[in-house]
Structures are given as C-alpha cells and as structure tokens.
Design an enzyme around this catalytic site. Structure first.
Site, PDB file in Angstrom:
ATOM      1  N   GLU A   1       0.847  -1.197   0.000  1.00  0.00           N
ATOM      2  CA  GLU A   1       0.000   0.000   0.000  1.00  0.00           C
ATOM      3  C   GLU A   1       0.882   1.245   0.000  1.00  0.00           C
ATOM      4  OE1 GLU A   1      -2.476   1.556  -0.693  1.00  0.00           O
ATOM      5  OE2 GLU A   1      -4.074   1.477   0.791  1.00  0.00           O
ATOM      6  N   ASP A   2       0.335   2.324  -0.516  1.00  0.00           N
ATOM      7  CA  ASP A   2       1.089   3.582  -0.518  1.00  0.00           C
ATOM      8  C   ASP A   2       1.129   4.218   0.870  1.00  0.00           C
ATOM      9  OD1 ASP A   2      -1.666   4.175  -0.572  1.00  0.00           O
ATOM     10  OD2 ASP A   2      -1.537   5.625  -2.198  1.00  0.00           O
TER      11      ASP A   2
ATOM     12  N   ASP B   1      -3.434   5.337   6.669  1.00  0.00           N
ATOM     13  CA  ASP B   1      -3.954   6.536   7.333  1.00  0.00           C
ATOM     14  C   ASP B   1      -4.879   6.093   8.469  1.00  0.00           C
ATOM     15  OD1 ASP B   1      -4.848   9.031   8.002  1.00  0.00           O
ATOM     16  OD2 ASP B   1      -5.783   9.488   6.083  1.00  0.00           O
TER      17      ASP B   1
ATOM     18  N   PHE C   1      -1.071  15.885   4.211  1.00  0.00           N
ATOM     19  CA  PHE C   1      -1.552  15.283   2.971  1.00  0.00           C
ATOM     20  C   PHE C   1      -0.418  15.327   1.961  1.00  0.00           C
ATOM     21  CE2 PHE C   1      -3.808  14.479  -0.902  1.00  0.00           C
ATOM     22  CZ  PHE C   1      -4.670  13.469  -0.496  1.00  0.00           C
TER      23      PHE C   1
ATOM     24  N   ARG D   1       0.410  11.682  -9.402  1.00  0.00           N
ATOM     25  CA  ARG D   1       0.924  10.322  -9.186  1.00  0.00           C
ATOM     26  C   ARG D   1       2.290  10.108  -9.845  1.00  0.00           C
ATOM     27  NH1 ARG D   1      -3.301   7.157  -7.085  1.00  0.00           N
ATOM     28  NH2 ARG D   1      -5.365   7.577  -7.903  1.00  0.00           N
TER      29      ARG D   1
HETATM   30  P1  IMP Z   1      -7.108   4.607   5.074  1.00  0.00           P
HETATM   31  O1  IMP Z   1      -8.091   3.581   4.640  1.00  0.00           O
HETATM   32  O2  IMP Z   1      -7.731   5.744   5.811  1.00  0.00           O
HETATM   33  O3  IMP Z   1      -5.904   4.038   5.807  1.00  0.00           O
HETATM   34  O4  IMP Z   1      -6.619   5.363   3.799  1.00  0.00           O
HETATM   35  C1  IMP Z   1      -5.844   4.812   2.878  1.00  0.00           C
HETATM   36  C2  IMP Z   1      -6.069   5.465   1.528  1.00  0.00           C
HETATM   37  O5  IMP Z   1      -6.407   6.869   1.626  1.00  0.00           O
HETATM   38  C3  IMP Z   1      -4.760   5.396   0.779  1.00  0.00           C
HETATM   39  O6  IMP Z   1      -4.688   4.232   0.011  1.00  0.00           O
HETATM   40  C4  IMP Z   1      -4.808   6.642  -0.045  1.00  0.00           C
HETATM   41  O7  IMP Z   1      -5.455   6.348  -1.261  1.00  0.00           O
HETATM   42  C5  IMP Z   1      -5.658   7.639   0.697  1.00  0.00           C
HETATM   43  N1  IMP Z   1      -4.831   8.622   1.429  1.00  0.00           N
HETATM   44  C6  IMP Z   1      -4.727   8.766   2.772  1.00  0.00           C
HETATM   45  N2  IMP Z   1      -3.866   9.743   3.089  1.00  0.00           N
HETATM   46  C7  IMP Z   1      -3.388  10.219   1.900  1.00  0.00           C
HETATM   47  C8  IMP Z   1      -2.433  11.259   1.559  1.00  0.00           C
HETATM   48  O8  IMP Z   1      -1.816  11.938   2.391  1.00  0.00           O
HETATM   49  N3  IMP Z   1      -2.220  11.440   0.226  1.00  0.00           N
HETATM   50  C9  IMP Z   1      -2.849  10.724  -0.741  1.00  0.00           C
HETATM   51  N4  IMP Z   1      -3.731   9.752  -0.467  1.00  0.00           N
HETATM   52  C10 IMP Z   1      -4.002   9.507   0.848  1.00  0.00           C
HETATM   53 MG    MG Z   2      -5.883   6.894  -3.152  1.00  0.00          MG
END
Ligand code: IMP
Ligand code: MG
Length: 170
Positions: free
Chosen positions: A96-97, A100, A149, A162
């Site tokens: 995963e990137d 969060d 962010f 991207r």
């Molecule tokens: P989570 O499910 O809240 O952990 O969020 C994960 C997804 O939210 C990631 O795969 C990203 O696509 C998006 N995301 C969360 N924070 C960022 C950020 O700082 N930049 C870009 N995408 C983010």
């Molecule tokens: Mg995303």
C-alpha cells in the site's frame, strides 16, 4: 502542477533506497511462495521498486478498492477488482502507498484471510502517526509521517501528481 508543491519530503533516491531495504527484509523473512498484492492505484510505483528487490520467485497481482468518501479519506469500502491468483498456503504481502485510518488495509487483510493463505503481511511505504480508527498494524513500514496530505510516487490528489518521482506536501 509544481506550483502547488510546498515541500519535498522524500526524494526519488530516498524512496528507491527505502524500497530496496524493504525488499531485502521481505526476502529474508518470507518463504518461497510469495504473492505480492498491490492496492491500486497508489501503490504502483512503490510496488515496482519493491519487487525488483525481492530476491525470490514471486507472483504479483493487484486489487482495486473504491471508497465512498472524498478523495482524502476512506468511507464505505467496496472491492472493485479482486486478485485472480490462488493464495492458499502462500505468504501474501499487501503493498500500500499509505496507512492513514487503517480502514482500507483492515478490510483487505480480512478479505485475504478468508482465502486460507499461509500468512498475510502488510508493507506500506508511509504510515501516518495519527491515531488509527482501526486496529491494523503494518509489518513493513517505509517512513512514519506526521498528519500531512502528501502526493507523488503513486499518491494522488484528485488523480493528479501520481507521476512525480518524489513525495511532497501540497
Ligand atoms: P485509510 O483507509 O484511511 O488508511 O486510507 C488509505 C487510503 O487513503 C490510501 O490508500 C490513499 O489512497 C488515501 N490517502 C490517505 N492519506 C493520503 C495522503 O496523504 N495522500 C494521498 N492519499 C491519501
Ligand atoms: Mg488513493
């Protein structure tokens, strides 16, 4: 595009060095049946650098998850594209990137665990230090970051940025 970039957090060199270190750690830790699953679209650039450094046979596949939230957070999650390979008795590594709230990875981990793999591990390039809404912990983390962010190296804001080779704050 670049006029909205406030600060570069990680350079292209730092990112490829980190992917190399994580790939070496995965090579050391995992068995011989590795399935690397990238979460589209954000993980594509990290995954490509990571797998170059996994010195074992590995199968690569991708999932696509969509969330009914805004582009910055995740709401209700739906699996739009599943993997097409068999993961029974395999060591699965979800790539995963960014981690969060943890909702996306918790959802995916549960989904894969139902397919009887040998193990499911998480490798995330970035881990936000903020308190997670879900109990999910990454096994491999590239960098821990503040609650900012960020974009670039696969990560988007409104589908843009991207392609940047570095990670930056906008
Ligand atoms: P989570 O499910 O809240 O952990 O969020 C994960 C997804 O939210 C990631 O795969 C990203 O696509 C998006 N995301 C969360 N924070 C960022 C950020 O700082 N930049 C870009 N995408 C983010
Ligand atoms: Mg995303």
């Amino acid at each position: 595009m670049k006029e909205n970039i406030k600060e570069i957090l990680y350079t292209s060199q730092q990112l490829t060095d980190k992917a190399a270190a994580l790939g070496a750690a995965i090579t050391r830790d995992c068995g011989d049946d590795i399935v690397v699953v990238g979460v589209l679209k954000g993980s594509f650039m990290f995954l490509s650098d990571l797998v170059k450094n996994i010195d074992k046979d590995c199968v690569i596949d991708f999932v696509r998850v969509s969330s009914y939230g805004d582009s910055m957070t995740s709401g209700e999650l739906v699996l739009k594209t599943d993997i097409s390979v068999d993961i029974e008795n395999k060591d699965v590594i979800i790539v995963e990137d960014i981690l969060d709230t943890g909702k996306t990875l918790e959802f995916l981990k549960r989904h894969f665990e139902e397919k009887n793999p040998r193990s499911v591990k998480i490798c995330t390039l970035l881990d936000k230090k903020v308190k997670k809404e879900c109990y999910v912990k990454a096994d491999y983390v590239g960098f821990e970051i503040e609650d900012l962010f960020v974009v670039g190296y696969g990560l988007d804001y409104g589908e843009k940025y991207r392609n940047l080779p570095y990670i930056a704050v906008i």
